[in-house]
Design a protein around this motif. Sequence first.
Motif, short mmCIF file in Angstrom:
data_model
loop_
_atom_site.label_atom_id
_atom_site.label_comp_id
_atom_site.label_asym_id
_atom_site.label_seq_id
_atom_site.Cartn_x
_atom_site.Cartn_y
_atom_site.Cartn_z
N ASP A 27 -2.94 8.34 2.02
CA ASP A 27 -4.28 8.47 2.56
C ASP A 27 -4.23 9.20 3.89
OD1 ASP A 27 -5.79 7.33 0.65
OD2 ASP A 27 -5.84 5.34 1.55
N VAL A 28 -5.26 9.99 4.13
CA VAL A 28 -5.31 10.74 5.39
C VAL A 28 -5.09 9.84 6.59
CG1 VAL A 28 -6.56 12.58 6.54
CG2 VAL A 28 -7.22 11.92 4.25
N SER A 29 -5.71 8.65 6.55
CA SER A 29 -5.65 7.79 7.72
C SER A 29 -4.27 7.15 7.90
CB SER A 29 -6.71 6.69 7.63
OG SER A 29 -6.38 5.75 6.65
N VAL A 30 -3.40 7.29 6.90
CA VAL A 30 -2.10 6.64 6.96
C VAL A 30 -0.98 7.65 7.25
CG1 VAL A 30 -0.46 5.30 5.58
CG2 VAL A 30 -2.88 4.80 5.43
N SER A 78 0.85 -1.19 0.00
CA SER A 78 0.00 0.00 0.00
C SER A 78 0.89 1.24 0.00
CB SER A 78 -0.89 0.00 1.24
OG SER A 78 -0.10 0.26 2.39
N ILE A 126 4.29 9.96 9.85
CA ILE A 126 4.81 11.08 10.64
C ILE A 126 5.41 10.55 11.95
CG2 ILE A 126 4.14 13.12 11.97
CD1 ILE A 126 2.02 13.65 9.78
N ALA A 138 -0.49 9.78 9.62
CA ALA A 138 0.00 9.83 11.00
C ALA A 138 1.01 8.72 11.27
CB ALA A 138 -1.17 9.73 11.97
N GLN A 139 0.80 7.55 10.65
CA GLN A 139 1.75 6.45 10.84
C GLN A 139 3.14 6.86 10.37
OE1 GLN A 139 0.34 3.11 8.56
NE2 GLN A 139 -1.68 3.09 9.51
#
Lengths: 357, 398
Positions: free
Chosen positions: B216-219, B186, B224, B221-222
Amino acid sequence: MSNATASSTTDPGTDTTNVADRDKARRWREGGSEPLLRVRDLRVTFQRQGAEPFEAVQGVSFDVHPGQTVGLVGESGCGKSVTSLAIMGLLPERGNKVSGTVDYEGTNLLELSDQQMRDKRGKDIAMVFQDPLSSLNPVIPIGLQVTEVLERHRGMSRKAATPVARELLDRVGIPDPDRRLRDYPHQLSGGMRQRALIAIALACQPRLLIADEPTTALDVTIQAQILALLKELVEETGTALVMITHDLGVVAGLCDEVNVLYGGRIVERGDRHDLFAQPRHPYTNGLLASIPRMDAPRGQRLVPIPGSVSDNLPWTSACAFAPRCSQPIEVCTQKMPELEEHHQRALRCFNPVEVSR
Amino acid sequence: MTDPTSEPTQPDEKATAPAETERTAYDGSDVLVDAKGVKVHFPIKRGVIFDKTIGHVYAVDGVDLQIRRGETYGLVGESGCGKSTLGRAILNLEPPTDGSVVFDGVDIATLKGEELRKKRQDIQMVFQDPLSSLDPRQSVESLLFEGMKAHGIAKNAKEARPRLVELLNAVGLPEAALAKYPHEFSGGQRQRIGIARALSVNPKLIVADEPVSALDVSVQAQVINLLEDLQDEFGLTYLVVAHDLAVVRHISDRIGVMYLGALAEEAEADDLYAAPLHPYTRALMSAVPVPDPVIEDRREQILLTGDLPSPSHPPTGCRFHTRCPWRQETKCDTERPVLRVPEIPGVGQSHRVACHWTEQIEAGEITPHEVAPQATDLSDLLDGDASLMGPASISEAL
Ligand SMILES: Nc1ncnc2c1ncn2[C@@H]1O[C@H](COP(=O)(O)OP(=O)(O)OP(=O)(O)O)[C@@H](O)[C@H]1O
Ligand SMILES: Nc1ncnc2c1ncn2[C@@H]1O[C@H](COP(=O)(O)OP(=O)(O)OP(=O)(O)O)[C@@H](O)[C@H]1O
Ligand code: SF4
Ligand SMILES: [Mg+2]
Ligand SMILES: [Mg+2]
């Protein structure tokens, strides 16, 4: 959603500054107005030769009332664009199957012929896309593209349409419109192209405007201009707006009602104030915790959502989000949660986030 | 953590050098990157036969900045302001038209052959689009091993294996990933591979150009969080180039705000966000939507009018004067403001602003006024806009 609550007599006590504009949409709703657009169980399946059929939109339902701004928010691939293209009848002719109903004032748009749909698109519904360059004709000057729409849908002569086109360009904030009428799309900046596109959409005097990521390709200061413009136009003309975006910040400031999509289905819906103050779906809640905020104290660690959409389970037999969820329970991997409506909120979750505060 | 006075390795000959007046007063000993007066101008060529130069894109036009060891320096600004070009100039991938970049005490432009190769190892890049920066025909193992081999860290894949597993571990991927190919992952996982590859040669500096904006927005943070963890673990220095102000604020210790090829303002992240001083920074900050309706309803926006001017025809004087709500009749359109520490009580030495009127604006002696919008004609620039979803012509669809 149509039963207005007793507190509907407006409370001017709320200390937000620009309540008035938003109240308009609320009034529509509380007056029990019929929705302008009623989407029910919309499904879009792509079929490619040799590949498994892929259901990109899996039963999406929502209403848009006159004057209301409705947000569709979700990350890449969740089906936002496909939903809007299906509503507009703009999906490719081959290779997909659309079902459900898209009821626009009593007419199911999905049953219209191409010619009838074309007519509707001009007169009643218009749209603005993410990339203005690919939706403008590169070899025709901007002005002519506006006048063409005026001629076709408002029966104007070329001569009568030109000053109207000029006025429209001026209205959307294009400087020096007389000169810009003659410009080709490639001569304009991304922001000016987006304004031109909005001018074309407005030329039809639509009652419903669908904007698919209209500011995603733009810089943040230009985005602010375009959002301010859209807000102003919606307020002034009473046009209903469907705002499609992946940016929760954009939604927070613009939309009366917000639909959160995940994997082709709506997982949560609510008034923007309720939704952001009290997200109930673990996905909505997780997203809000994971994005860095300009106003958060620094040094705070982000709380990511684990995994990615490739971990999703099929909705047909589970909650698609379960593998990434922070609080799944057993049933989450056994059957699909239904979208349940409570007090102007809708939620698709077996184990919603506790209500705090 | 450690006592700062017990750092034994600092050479002190630089510490005694007098601080220049217009520059910040650091002693320089902890500086990893020192860029002075960096310019990168691209010629605009036209004509089939003569290939005549008809102008220049002033992508980077006089930037001074220093990056200290162990810090994260964030470079923000809008599309085309020259962030990536500056990042590439610091890597010497884009030789500066003028100015110099001193990395770890050495001017990179003077290096050749073996020496240059060695220095290059110390600076690695992480790109925006992990897929296009990873060769699709190479397995992850071969992708990661490549750099190690080139820099003599390992001779063969077998010898490298333990190190590769360690690297994957550090970026949160299983050992099984080694045998796979980029397309099997991914977006977020690919970015992890890109980061692992950068780490594989033990760099001192990582230049990350929009490291999360394609995710993706949800990814996001991972990735960062991963970058933050790796910095702690390996003592890395970062230059993060990004257009998302919230991301940059979160990750950076210090931030430089660019506008049309130059720094408009530079400050500690907290200071910049608490009290932006340059008119452009003020407008930029006020334009970022916050995912909170209560704040959104109260937000006071400084809406800029008109387009960003073209970098091939940057405005005279202050580059921002064509859009600045505080612009004054004198100086703004004729004199180019230098980046300087303003004389404002409470504003520290590390806060630099390139505006003639910072003090007066901050004191409220100058108030904002309306600005007539100007459109920018882009005919002379190449347009790289990728075509996205949407019908070929909207006026035909309607
Ligand atoms: N013409 C098509 N043929 C096959 N699959 C398609 C087609 N158009 C879209 N899809 C697929 O449908 C899904 C939903 O796509 P859609 O474009 O609606 O996403 P989106 O929510 O708009 O995402 P983005 O934020 O990236 O624009 C995706 O998985 C996409 O790959
Ligand atoms: N190789 C090149 N040749 C000619 N012009 C270039 C080249 N590379 C960049 N430019 C131009 O230089 C200017 C600065 O580009 P740069 O890529 O550094 O901007 P950026 O701040 O990174 O923007 P973005 O946010 O869009 O990535 C732009 O106008 C760009 O078109
Ligand atoms: S120098 Fe003048 S134009 Fe430039 S930012 Fe300051 S006030 Fe505005
Ligand atoms: Mg889309
Ligand atoms: Mg760039």
